[in-house]
Write a protein that holds these residues in place. Structure first.
Motif, PDB file in Angstrom:
ATOM      1  N   LEU A   1       3.031   9.464  -2.383  1.00 39.68           N
ATOM      2  CA  LEU A   1       3.141   8.020  -2.471  1.00 39.68           C
ATOM      3  C   LEU A   1       2.106   7.475  -3.439  1.00 39.68           C
ATOM      4  O   LEU A   1       0.947   7.916  -3.442  1.00 39.68           O
TER       5      LEU A   1
ATOM      6  N   ALA B   1       7.589   6.522  -4.270  1.00 38.46           N
ATOM      7  CA  ALA B   1       7.597   7.766  -3.509  1.00 38.46           C
ATOM      8  C   ALA B   1       8.353   8.850  -4.250  1.00 38.46           C
ATOM      9  O   ALA B   1       9.317   8.592  -4.965  1.00 38.46           O
TER      10      ALA B   1
ATOM     11  N   ALA C   1       8.835   3.590   6.690  1.00 38.80           N
ATOM     12  CA  ALA C   1       7.731   3.364   5.761  1.00 38.80           C
ATOM     13  C   ALA C   1       6.939   2.152   6.232  1.00 38.80           C
ATOM     14  O   ALA C   1       7.456   1.302   6.972  1.00 38.80           O
TER      15      ALA C   1
ATOM     16  N   ARG D   1      12.636  -2.285   0.848  1.00 36.55           N
ATOM     17  CA  ARG D   1      12.687  -0.957   0.234  1.00 36.55           C
ATOM     18  C   ARG D   1      13.919  -0.830  -0.635  1.00 36.55           C
ATOM     19  O   ARG D   1      14.944  -1.475  -0.387  1.00 36.55           O
TER      20      ARG D   1
ATOM     21  N   CYS E   1       0.176   2.309   1.586  1.00 31.40           N
ATOM     22  CA  CYS E   1       1.544   2.560   2.047  1.00 31.40           C
ATOM     23  C   CYS E   1       1.583   3.916   2.740  1.00 31.40           C
ATOM     24  O   CYS E   1       0.782   4.807   2.439  1.00 31.40           O
TER      25      CYS E   1
ATOM     26  N   ALA F   1       4.435   6.791   4.957  1.00 28.97           N
ATOM     27  CA  ALA F   1       5.820   7.171   5.221  1.00 28.97           C
ATOM     28  C   ALA F   1       5.871   8.269   6.271  1.00 28.97           C
ATOM     29  O   ALA F   1       4.875   8.957   6.538  1.00 28.97           O
TER      30      ALA F   1
ATOM     31  N   TRP G   1       1.329   8.341  11.204  1.00 29.48           N
ATOM     32  CA  TRP G   1       2.034   8.448   9.926  1.00 29.48           C
ATOM     33  C   TRP G   1       1.563   9.690   9.185  1.00 29.48           C
ATOM     34  O   TRP G   1       0.376  10.007   9.154  1.00 29.48           O
TER      35      TRP G   1
END
Length: 120
Positions: free
Chosen positions: A3, A23, A33, A71, A95, A97, A107
Motif C-alpha cells: 500500500l 494498492a 480497507a 474505493r 491506509c 487492508a 489489519w
C-alpha cells in the motif's frame, strides 16, 4: 499486498484534502480497507473502513459527516475525502487492508503514512 498512501499536506481549518492509497495485488478487491490516524503521543486510531465491494462503510464519530471513504477496485485504490478539517484532525494518516477491526491490531497490511496538518 503493498500500500502507498499520498495526498497529505498543510491546510487551514475548514479546508479539504483528499488522501489516496494505491494498492498492489490481484486480491485487493476482496479485502476490507481502512484509514487510521496517529497524532504525536497518541495511539493509532480508527477513522473509516470500507468493505471489499464498497457497499459497507463505517466512520468514527469524530469524522462522521465530514470524511468520506471510497474505493476504485478497477484501479486498486482507496480514497479518503476530508472536508471541514479541524486542527484536531492533524495526524499521520495510514491506509490499511485485509481486516475489519476498529483496532489497528486487526489489519494485516499497512501503507507508510501521509502527514496531514491543519492550522487554526
Amino acid at each position: 499486498v503493498q500500500l502507498q498512501a499520498s495526498g497529505g499536506g498543510l491546510v487551514q481549518a475548514g479546508g479539504s484534502l483528499r488522501l489516496s492509497c494505491a494498492a498492489s495485488g490481484r486480491t485487493f478487491s476482496t479485502y476490507g480497507a481502512s484509514w487510521f490516524r496517529q497524532a504525536p503521543g497518541k495511539d493509532r486510531e480508527f477513522v473509516a473502513r470500507i468493505s471489499g465491494s464498497g457497499g459497507v462503510r463505517h466512520y468514527s464519530d469524530s469524522v462522521k459527516g465530514r470524511f468520506i471513504i471510497s474505493r476504485d477496485n478497477a484501479n486498486n485504490r482507496v480514497s479518503l475525502q476530508m472536508d471541514s478539517l479541524k486542527p484536531e484532525d492533524t495526524a499521520v494518516y495510514y491506509c490499511a487492508a485485509n481486516g475489519w477491526s476498529l483496532s489497528a491490531d486487526g489489519w494485516n497490511y499497512w501503507g507508510q503514512g501521509t502527514q496531514v496538518t491543519v492550522s487554526s
